[in-house]
Design a protein around this motif. Structure first.
Motif, PDB file in Angstrom:
ATOM      1  N   LEU A   1      11.246   4.383   2.613  1.00  0.00           N
ATOM      2  CA  LEU A   1      10.537   5.390   3.401  1.00  0.00           C
ATOM      3  C   LEU A   1       9.060   5.053   3.563  1.00  0.00           C
ATOM      4  O   LEU A   1       8.417   5.482   4.521  1.00  0.00           O
ATOM      5  N   GLN A   2       8.501   4.256   2.665  1.00  0.00           N
ATOM      6  CA  GLN A   2       7.082   3.908   2.734  1.00  0.00           C
ATOM      7  C   GLN A   2       6.780   2.923   3.866  1.00  0.00           C
ATOM      8  O   GLN A   2       5.618   2.751   4.250  1.00  0.00           O
ATOM      9  N   LEU A   3       7.791   2.263   4.396  1.00  0.00           N
ATOM     10  CA  LEU A   3       7.586   1.206   5.383  1.00  0.00           C
ATOM     11  C   LEU A   3       7.048   1.755   6.700  1.00  0.00           C
ATOM     12  O   LEU A   3       7.594   2.703   7.263  1.00  0.00           O
ATOM     13  N   LYS A   4       5.979   1.131   7.198  1.00  0.00           N
ATOM     14  CA  LYS A   4       5.429   1.470   8.508  1.00  0.00           C
ATOM     15  C   LYS A   4       5.030   0.201   9.250  1.00  0.00           C
ATOM     16  O   LYS A   4       4.591  -0.772   8.632  1.00  0.00           O
TER      17      LYS A   4
ATOM     18  N   GLU B   1       5.018  -9.182  14.265  1.00  0.00           N
ATOM     19  CA  GLU B   1       4.878  -7.777  13.921  1.00  0.00           C
ATOM     20  C   GLU B   1       4.487  -7.672  12.453  1.00  0.00           C
ATOM     21  O   GLU B   1       4.997  -8.418  11.620  1.00  0.00           O
ATOM     22  N   PHE B   2       3.594  -6.740  12.139  1.00  0.00           N
ATOM     23  CA  PHE B   2       3.115  -6.570  10.766  1.00  0.00           C
ATOM     24  C   PHE B   2       3.565  -5.217  10.218  1.00  0.00           C
ATOM     25  O   PHE B   2       3.596  -4.217  10.948  1.00  0.00           O
ATOM     26  N   TYR B   3       3.889  -5.200   8.916  1.00  0.00           N
ATOM     27  CA  TYR B   3       4.378  -3.988   8.267  1.00  0.00           C
ATOM     28  C   TYR B   3       3.647  -3.751   6.953  1.00  0.00           C
ATOM     29  O   TYR B   3       3.094  -4.674   6.359  1.00  0.00           O
ATOM     30  N   THR B   4       3.670  -2.496   6.510  1.00  0.00           N
ATOM     31  CA  THR B   4       2.892  -2.089   5.344  1.00  0.00           C
ATOM     32  C   THR B   4       3.619  -2.264   4.017  1.00  0.00           C
ATOM     33  O   THR B   4       3.071  -1.938   2.975  1.00  0.00           O
ATOM     34  N   ASN B   5       4.846  -2.755   4.059  1.00  0.00           N
ATOM     35  CA  ASN B   5       5.597  -2.895   2.812  1.00  0.00           C
ATOM     36  C   ASN B   5       6.637  -3.988   2.975  1.00  0.00           C
ATOM     37  O   ASN B   5       6.920  -4.423   4.092  1.00  0.00           O
ATOM     38  N   TYR B   6       7.186  -4.448   1.860  1.00  0.00           N
ATOM     39  CA  TYR B   6       8.251  -5.436   1.904  1.00  0.00           C
ATOM     40  C   TYR B   6       9.552  -4.755   2.283  1.00  0.00           C
ATOM     41  O   TYR B   6       9.656  -3.533   2.322  1.00  0.00           O
ATOM     42  N   GLY B   7      10.582  -5.551   2.555  1.00  0.00           N
ATOM     43  CA  GLY B   7      11.885  -4.990   2.867  1.00  0.00           C
ATOM     44  C   GLY B   7      12.522  -5.683   4.054  1.00  0.00           C
ATOM     45  O   GLY B   7      12.326  -6.878   4.279  1.00  0.00           O
ATOM     46  N   LEU B   8      13.280  -4.933   4.833  1.00  0.00           N
ATOM     47  CA  LEU B   8      13.978  -5.454   5.991  1.00  0.00           C
ATOM     48  C   LEU B   8      13.413  -4.850   7.262  1.00  0.00           C
ATOM     49  O   LEU B   8      12.989  -3.700   7.278  1.00  0.00           O
ATOM     50  N   HIS B   9      13.438  -5.646   8.342  1.00  0.00           N
ATOM     51  CA  HIS B   9      13.011  -5.125   9.637  1.00  0.00           C
ATOM     52  C   HIS B   9      13.928  -3.971  10.009  1.00  0.00           C
ATOM     53  O   HIS B   9      15.162  -4.086   9.928  1.00  0.00           O
ATOM     54  N   PRO B  10      13.389  -2.823  10.402  1.00  0.00           N
ATOM     55  CA  PRO B  10      14.213  -1.631  10.623  1.00  0.00           C
ATOM     56  C   PRO B  10      15.175  -1.730  11.803  1.00  0.00           C
ATOM     57  O   PRO B  10      16.095  -0.922  11.910  1.00  0.00           O
ATOM     58  N   GLU B  11      14.967  -2.714  12.694  1.00  0.00           N
ATOM     59  CA  GLU B  11      15.818  -2.813  13.877  1.00  0.00           C
ATOM     60  C   GLU B  11      16.760  -4.009  13.849  1.00  0.00           C
ATOM     61  O   GLU B  11      17.904  -3.898  14.272  1.00  0.00           O
TER      62      GLU B  11
ATOM     63  N   PRO C   1       0.809  -1.199   0.000  1.00  0.00           N
ATOM     64  CA  PRO C   1       0.000   0.000   0.000  1.00  0.00           C
ATOM     65  C   PRO C   1       0.849   1.257   0.000  1.00  0.00           C
ATOM     66  O   PRO C   1       1.965   1.237   0.459  1.00  0.00           O
ATOM     67  N   ILE C   2       0.293   2.344  -0.485  1.00  0.00           N
ATOM     68  CA  ILE C   2       0.950   3.637  -0.478  1.00  0.00           C
ATOM     69  C   ILE C   2       0.336   4.446   0.651  1.00  0.00           C
ATOM     70  O   ILE C   2      -0.874   4.601   0.750  1.00  0.00           O
ATOM     71  N   ILE C   3       1.175   4.946   1.541  1.00  0.00           N
ATOM     72  CA  ILE C   3       0.702   5.448   2.820  1.00  0.00           C
ATOM     73  C   ILE C   3       0.536   6.961   2.831  1.00  0.00           C
ATOM     74  O   ILE C   3       1.392   7.692   2.370  1.00  0.00           O
ATOM     75  N   ASP C   4      -0.563   7.406   3.372  1.00  0.00           N
ATOM     76  CA  ASP C   4      -0.835   8.823   3.584  1.00  0.00           C
ATOM     77  C   ASP C   4      -0.828   9.050   5.082  1.00  0.00           C
ATOM     78  O   ASP C   4      -1.538   8.385   5.826  1.00  0.00           O
TER      79      ASP C   4
END
Length: 252
Positions: free
Chosen positions: A198-201, A228-238, A109-112
């Motif tokens: 930057l889109q990751l939340k 934990e659930f996130y809004t985009n693919y990628g790597l866990h930020p921590e 999803p694209i986040i606002d």
């Protein structure tokens, strides 16, 4: 002339006419508001200022741009997609590697920031809904195999140093925030600025999710035994672990 250069020239030309100023910062602020409000795409005015320097001023014509953003900007200047813009503007190609329009995928999803993560996932409350339906292509191509690593690495996520990047990102509780690299410290675990990352939340209300509304839209990982659930693919930020797409199993 590079297709991307011509695209950004037309985008900033339209922004100039709409906001009434030719000032780079003024046009960038205007574009940030339009793209955020009308397309629910999270981007900063600093990003547009950098794009102006890179493409209009020709500081870095080979810079990689998110396919999502290319599609959105093309639609902003009245084309159906970047592929449509590319086909209708037969320009002399530079030696840069042009985007393969067959491989462009819309990563949702694209986040606002004005709506909750859950509302953004379940619905796309934008007047541009039809646009996103038209440009949504084979999404799995971009996340299969080594696709994730390729995209993130090309954006500079795995660089050991920030090189000459002026902007970085730091993780704040449930989202990334842009920050000047010179303002960071080792304790902040800053990474180079990347539009896709930057889109990751982090989704703060996981009880609103189910397999029906999360499939292909939500990614997860386990941390200290908890999901934990996130809004985009990628790597866990921590912890840097690769986020996985949700499955039926994870909701059982």
């Amino acid at each position: 002339m590079s297709t991307k250069k011509y695209l950004f020239e037309k985008v900033f030309e339209k922004a100039k006419n709409e906001c009434g100023t030719s000032n780079k910062n003024g046009m960038s602020v205007h574009l940030k508001k339009v793209i955020s409000d009308d397309y629910n795409y999270l981007i900063t005015s600093k990003s547009f200022s950098r794009h102006f320097d890179d493409f209009v001023k020709e500081n870095n014509l080979k810079k990689e741009i998110s396919p999502d953003l290319l599609n959105i900007l093309a639609h902003y200047i009245d084309y159906e997609s970047f592929g449509d813009f590319n086909q209708k503007n037969q320009l002399t190609k530079s030696d840069e590697k042009e985007v393969n329009v067959e491989e462009i995928a819309s990563v949702e999803p694209i986040i606002d920031d004005n709506i909750s993560e859950e509302e953004s996932i379940i619905n796309l409350p934008s007047k541009k809904n039809n646009f996103f339906e038209k440009i949504k292509l084979q999404r799995n191509k971009i996340i299969a195999g080594s696709g994730i690593a390729t995209i993130l690495a090309s954006g500079g996520l795995f660089l050991n140093s920030f090189n000459q990047n002026s902007s970085c990102m730091i993780w704040k509780e449930n989202h990334y925030e842009e920050i000047e690299c010179e303002e960071t410290s080792p304790q902040m675990n800053a990474v180079p600025y990347n539009e896709i990352v930057l889109q990751l939340k982090k989704i703060t209300k996981p009880d609103t999710l189910n397999f029906g509304n999360a499939l292909d839209k939500v990614w997860y990982t386990k941390k200290n035994g908890e999901v934990e659930f996130y809004t985009n693919y990628g790597l866990h930020p921590e912890n840097g672990k690769t986020l996985k797409p949700v499955t039926k199993y994870i909701f059982n």
